[in-house]
Write a protein that holds these residues in place. Sequence first.
Motif, short mmCIF file in Angstrom:
data_model
loop_
_atom_site.label_atom_id
_atom_site.label_comp_id
_atom_site.label_asym_id
_atom_site.label_seq_id
_atom_site.Cartn_x
_atom_site.Cartn_y
_atom_site.Cartn_z
N UNK A 159 0.85 -1.19 0.00
CA UNK A 159 0.00 0.00 0.00
C UNK A 159 0.89 1.24 0.00
N UNK A 160 0.79 2.08 -1.03
CA UNK A 160 1.63 3.27 -1.10
C UNK A 160 1.06 4.44 -0.31
N UNK A 161 0.30 4.15 0.72
CA UNK A 161 -0.31 5.19 1.54
C UNK A 161 -0.32 4.73 2.99
N UNK A 162 -0.51 5.68 3.88
CA UNK A 162 -0.62 5.37 5.29
C UNK A 162 -2.06 5.66 5.74
N UNK A 163 -2.75 4.63 6.18
CA UNK A 163 -4.08 4.84 6.73
C UNK A 163 -3.96 5.49 8.10
N UNK A 164 -5.00 6.19 8.50
CA UNK A 164 -5.00 6.81 9.83
C UNK A 164 -6.41 6.93 10.34
N UNK A 165 -6.52 7.06 11.66
CA UNK A 165 -7.82 7.32 12.27
C UNK A 165 -7.69 8.54 13.17
N UNK A 166 -8.77 8.91 13.84
CA UNK A 166 -8.81 10.12 14.65
C UNK A 166 -9.19 9.78 16.09
N UNK A 167 -8.64 10.54 17.04
CA UNK A 167 -9.02 10.37 18.43
C UNK A 167 -10.26 11.23 18.71
N UNK A 168 -10.61 11.31 19.99
CA UNK A 168 -11.82 12.05 20.36
C UNK A 168 -11.70 13.54 20.13
N UNK A 169 -10.50 14.02 19.95
CA UNK A 169 -10.28 15.45 19.70
C UNK A 169 -9.93 15.70 18.23
N UNK A 170 -10.22 14.68 17.37
CA UNK A 170 -10.05 14.76 15.93
C UNK A 170 -8.58 14.89 15.52
N UNK A 171 -7.67 14.42 16.37
CA UNK A 171 -6.25 14.41 16.01
C UNK A 171 -5.93 13.11 15.26
N UNK A 172 -5.32 13.19 14.08
CA UNK A 172 -5.03 11.97 13.31
C UNK A 172 -3.87 11.18 13.91
N UNK A 173 -3.95 9.89 13.78
CA UNK A 173 -2.86 9.01 14.20
C UNK A 173 -2.77 7.85 13.22
N UNK A 174 -1.55 7.36 13.01
CA UNK A 174 -1.33 6.27 12.06
C UNK A 174 -2.10 5.03 12.50
N UNK A 175 -2.63 4.31 11.53
CA UNK A 175 -3.40 3.10 11.81
C UNK A 175 -3.03 2.02 10.81
N UNK A 176 -3.24 0.76 11.16
CA UNK A 176 -3.00 -0.31 10.18
C UNK A 176 -3.89 -0.12 8.96
N UNK A 177 -3.39 -0.52 7.81
CA UNK A 177 -4.19 -0.42 6.60
C UNK A 177 -5.31 -1.46 6.63
N UNK A 178 -6.54 -0.98 6.47
CA UNK A 178 -7.69 -1.88 6.45
C UNK A 178 -7.91 -2.46 5.06
N UNK A 179 -7.56 -1.69 4.05
CA UNK A 179 -7.65 -2.15 2.66
C UNK A 179 -6.30 -1.96 1.99
N UNK A 180 -5.94 -2.90 1.14
CA UNK A 180 -4.71 -2.79 0.35
C UNK A 180 -5.06 -2.99 -1.12
N UNK A 181 -4.37 -2.30 -2.01
CA UNK A 181 -4.66 -2.46 -3.44
C UNK A 181 -4.17 -3.82 -3.94
N UNK A 182 -5.04 -4.51 -4.66
CA UNK A 182 -4.68 -5.82 -5.20
C UNK A 182 -4.21 -5.73 -6.64
#
Length: 498
Positions: free
Chosen positions: A30-53
């Motif tokens: 995956x040529x990208x980094x997935x991320x999610x947000x905490x309760x204050x909407x601050x982004x943080x790196x997350x495992x990739x849920x989808x990868x390009x096939x």
Amino acid sequence: MKHFRKTVRVLLTVLCLAGLSAPAARAAEAPYQSYDHDNWDNPSAAPNAYVPARAVGGAQLGCGDFNNPQDLFYSEARGEVYVSDAGNGRIVVLDEALNYKYALDTFGSGGESVTLKTPYGVFVQADGTIYIADMGLQQVIEARLDGTLVRILPTPSSDLLPAGFNYLPTKVIVDDAGRIYILSRGIYQGIIYLEADGSFIKFFGANEVEMTFRRRVQALWKKILPDQAASSMQSFNPIEYSNIYLSPDGYIYATAAGSENGAALYTKLNPLGIDCNPSAFRSTLYLFSDAAASGTGIVTLLDTQQGRLLQLDEGANSILFQFGGIGKQLGLFQKPVSLIEAGSSLYVLDADKKTITEFVLSEFGTLVREAIDLYDAGLYEASIDPWKAVLRRDSNFNMGYVGLGLAYYQLKDYKTAMYYFGLQHDRGDYSAAWKEYSLAFMRNYFTYIVAGIVILIIAVPFAVRGIRGLVRKRREGKAKRGDLLPAEPDAAAKGGQA
């Protein structure tokens, strides 16, 4: 023997190096980094849920290069994927594995025929009826997949249509009752809503008028200026839709063509045309060009501005995953225009790259979807282990805490549910769990509580009497001790003594 040992050492070294490099190779998928947000909407790196096939173009499929492709449609009932190849004036039919089957460009029946010019939108029913919104022909065509022309829908006619109405259909969907919904470029009043016979009913689900600060100032000036001057100023119209999608549960998702403050990025319209989207999700960072919804209510949105895909939980309260981006690598886009979800995979059509990119779930994404599916199936206890496995991989994944809280809530373990809702700062669900916990406590200890109250009612009067008696005795004792004290000499006696 020496040569054999040397060969073994070389092979072991190669295997070790391969093992060390394997994780890096998988991460590079995956040529990208997935991320999610905490309760204050601050982004943080997350495992990739989808990868390009993979990404496939028309040449790889054996049907020739796509040219300005505009729409994807997936028919689960027929197990087929349809591509509106606008520049080539055709509809390309693929199977679920994206293998080329055939292409449609001409339809005819009874001596009448029509050849596609610029098909922008495609919709296929389970019985093989296909609807094509051809912007070049300025027509919506109803036909059969065997090439039979059923009819050409008439151009909508109504007093509700603006003067000089230019019919440029770009998208079309049809509900189970046969009613037809059409998007026409330049129409801001909403979705064109037709009866099954093609007659105009009304505009459906008009978007809201976006009142930015600049427009509020203009509205104020309109009230101050004379009527003639005010009439020459810009009018305020609802936001035009860019795409529509019919979900399995009958809702129509519509994405906005543009937004200055993110007020109406997308809507979820019920059969009455009322927006039922409970989400307060809005941002000027996104410009959605398409939407798709799974059977469990998970919504995936395609952001054509940043080339990203956003997946929202049921109810669209929070973002589950964000991935993708702008670029030339596999998994990145130049101009993504359409999206479908087929099975557990996502497919994105890129008009500039002229390709379809397939995304598959990673181990992390599979765990999340498994937990959601188990919960939706009523298997609350079974969903707990997948949610815990998700949180072991990403402790910042907010939906994991909510999922555990909801599972324990359904299992009536309200104390544990409160714990997980508290970790997520989910006040609404925490309050609901606390209320149930309090009621359960009262039910379990009701007999003891009532017995305690009765004992108190009986014991309090006796205690009061006892306390009053002790006070009275204490006072009487003080009085008796006062009588035993010697009397003080009077003043005269004191003077005589002096």
